[in-house]
Design a protein around this motif. Structure first.
Motif, PDB file in Angstrom:
ATOM      1  N   MET A   1       0.741  -1.291   0.229  1.00  0.00           N
ATOM      2  CA  MET A   1       0.012   0.019   0.024  1.00  0.00           C
ATOM      3  C   MET A   1       1.069   1.203  -0.069  1.00  0.00           C
ATOM      4  SD  MET A   1      -0.681   1.745   3.292  1.00  0.00           S
ATOM      5  CE  MET A   1      -1.093   3.422   3.226  1.00  0.00           C
ATOM      6  N   CYS A  23      -3.017   3.989  -3.127  1.00  0.00           N
ATOM      7  CA  CYS A  23      -3.034   2.609  -2.815  1.00  0.00           C
ATOM      8  C   CYS A  23      -2.466   1.696  -3.728  1.00  0.00           C
ATOM      9  CB  CYS A  23      -4.412   2.271  -2.174  1.00  0.00           C
ATOM     10  SG  CYS A  23      -4.674   3.373  -0.579  1.00  0.00           S
ATOM     11  N   SER A  34      -2.478  -9.606   0.808  1.00  0.00           N
ATOM     12  CA  SER A  34      -3.694  -9.737   1.018  1.00  0.00           C
ATOM     13  C   SER A  34      -3.989 -11.461   0.959  1.00  0.00           C
ATOM     14  CB  SER A  34      -4.645  -9.226  -0.095  1.00  0.00           C
ATOM     15  OG  SER A  34      -4.312  -7.847  -0.019  1.00  0.00           O
ATOM     16  N   SER A  40     -10.757  -8.911   5.251  1.00  0.00           N
ATOM     17  CA  SER A  40     -10.691  -7.588   4.669  1.00  0.00           C
ATOM     18  C   SER A  40     -10.465  -6.923   5.831  1.00  0.00           C
ATOM     19  CB  SER A  40     -11.518  -7.025   3.710  1.00  0.00           C
ATOM     20  OG  SER A  40     -11.779  -7.810   2.478  1.00  0.00           O
ATOM     21  N   GLN A  43     -14.140  -1.411   8.000  1.00  0.00           N
ATOM     22  CA  GLN A  43     -14.359  -0.314   7.182  1.00  0.00           C
ATOM     23  C   GLN A  43     -15.175   0.765   8.347  1.00  0.00           C
ATOM     24  OE1 GLN A  43     -12.674   0.648   4.290  1.00  0.00           O
ATOM     25  NE2 GLN A  43     -11.689  -1.315   4.862  1.00  0.00           N
ATOM     26  N   CYS A 197      -4.925   2.986   3.533  1.00  0.00           N
ATOM     27  CA  CYS A 197      -5.681   2.605   2.450  1.00  0.00           C
ATOM     28  C   CYS A 197      -7.034   1.916   2.945  1.00  0.00           C
ATOM     29  CB  CYS A 197      -4.909   1.725   1.465  1.00  0.00           C
ATOM     30  SG  CYS A 197      -3.436   2.162   0.511  1.00  0.00           S
ATOM     31  N   GLY A 198      -8.028   1.749   2.232  1.00  0.00           N
ATOM     32  CA  GLY A 198      -9.215   1.198   2.558  1.00  0.00           C
ATOM     33  C   GLY A 198     -10.374   1.224   1.223  1.00  0.00           C
ATOM     34  N   ASP A 200     -13.090  -0.525  -1.219  1.00  0.00           N
ATOM     35  CA  ASP A 200     -13.316  -1.865  -2.075  1.00  0.00           C
ATOM     36  C   ASP A 200     -11.664  -2.286  -2.380  1.00  0.00           C
ATOM     37  OD1 ASP A 200     -16.013  -1.940  -1.551  1.00  0.00           O
ATOM     38  OD2 ASP A 200     -16.354  -0.988  -3.382  1.00  0.00           O
ATOM     39  N   ARG A 201     -11.603  -3.363  -2.649  1.00  0.00           N
ATOM     40  CA  ARG A 201     -10.227  -3.963  -3.222  1.00  0.00           C
ATOM     41  C   ARG A 201     -10.498  -3.806  -4.756  1.00  0.00           C
ATOM     42  NH1 ARG A 201      -6.567  -6.591   0.174  1.00  0.00           N
ATOM     43  NH2 ARG A 201      -7.856  -7.536   1.886  1.00  0.00           N
ATOM     44  N   SER A 202      -9.400  -3.324  -5.455  1.00  0.00           N
ATOM     45  CA  SER A 202      -9.321  -3.323  -6.875  1.00  0.00           C
ATOM     46  C   SER A 202      -8.987  -4.402  -7.426  1.00  0.00           C
ATOM     47  CB  SER A 202      -8.107  -1.972  -7.201  1.00  0.00           C
ATOM     48  OG  SER A 202      -6.997  -2.669  -7.027  1.00  0.00           O
ATOM     49  N   TYR A 207      -6.384  -1.112  -3.185  1.00  0.00           N
ATOM     50  CA  TYR A 207      -7.558  -0.326  -2.602  1.00  0.00           C
ATOM     51  C   TYR A 207      -7.996   0.603  -3.440  1.00  0.00           C
ATOM     52  CZ  TYR A 207      -6.515  -3.506   1.567  1.00  0.00           C
ATOM     53  OH  TYR A 207      -6.329  -4.767   2.322  1.00  0.00           O
ATOM     54  N   GLU A 208      -9.404   0.797  -3.422  1.00  0.00           N
ATOM     55  CA  GLU A 208     -10.133   1.841  -4.196  1.00  0.00           C
ATOM     56  C   GLU A 208     -10.036   3.122  -3.446  1.00  0.00           C
ATOM     57  OE1 GLU A 208     -10.771   1.545  -7.152  1.00  0.00           O
ATOM     58  OE2 GLU A 208     -11.049  -0.618  -7.683  1.00  0.00           O
TER      59      GLU A 208
END
Length: 221
Positions: A1, A23, A34, A40, A43, A197-198, A200-202, A207-208
């Motif tokens: 990240m 990220c 990951s 995850s 959040q 970072c946080g 959704d996963r890309s 991370y998005e």
């Protein structure tokens, strides 16, 4: 990240060319990290969002800080009791693109602070950043998204003072719609941002978005 806020500053004439924390800049490394665990990182819920600042009444002077600001002094340690963080702080600098270099991925327990802006406890917005996960495992801020309003953050400084901040909001911001002014802008009070970072996963394994903790100085030890 790659925790990459760009150029924090309190000078209104040089307002941030702040960019979102990128990220996915080391997406391959994040993907490997990951794979070390299935869940995850937590959040923040909408209930933890920072309340919008009230507009001052006409002709009413701005309210002074609740606690007298400290002078400049480098921070050396960050403690967040609610999520078990007790981490040394290293100075972070900008890269050739004006983005903040993150702490080394090989040292996931480290956190960093932007050495070109306000130090924690001074008037202005101090910025700290750290990894959520790395190839070595969970990062120092893996549980940052589980913080809630009213939790405290202690920053131990070289002058042997400890700046105590109280969380007044935790949010996730999409990297494509990052609110630079809200996150990095100077309120004229001693404030702290803790960023990782946080979201959704890309598709590439990063991370998005970014988890951002907003906190205000409420005590000095």
């Amino acid at each position: 990240m790659d925790d990459t806020p760009t150029r924090p500053t309190t000078d209104a004439a040089r307002l941030p060319s702040y960019k979102v924390l990128v990220c996915a800049a080391i997406a391959g490394a994040v993907l490997v990290g990951s794979a070390l665990y299935e869940e995850s990182p937590p959040q923040p819920s909408p209930a933890q969002h920072r309340a919008a600042a009230a507009r001052p009444a006409p002709q009413r002077p701005p309210q002074p800080p609740a606690v007298k600001p400290l002078g400049p002094a480098d921070p050396v340690r960050l403690l967040i009791p609610a999520i078990g963080v007790n981490a040394p702080l290293i100075r972070l600098q900008l890269n050739e693109k004006g983005a903040l270099r993150p702490p080394p991925a090989a040292a996931p327990a480290l956190a960093g602070w932007y050495g070109g802006g306000a130090t924690p406890g001074e008037n202005g917005t101090a910025v700290t950043a750290g990894h959520v996960d790395t190839p070595a495992g969970r990062g120092v801020f893996y549980r940052l998204g589980s913080l809630g309003k009213g939790d405290t953050i202690d920053v131990v400084r070289k002058d042997r003072r400890t700046a105590v901040f109280t969380v007044d909001g935790v949010e996730v911001h999409d990297k494509n719609d990052f609110p630079d002014e809200k996150v990095y802008g100077d309120s004229g009070r001693p404030e702290l941002r803790v960023i990782t970072c946080g979201g959704d996963r890309s598709a590439k394994g990063g991370y998005e978005g970014n988890v951002v903790v907003y906190a205000t100085l409420t005590a000095v030890k």
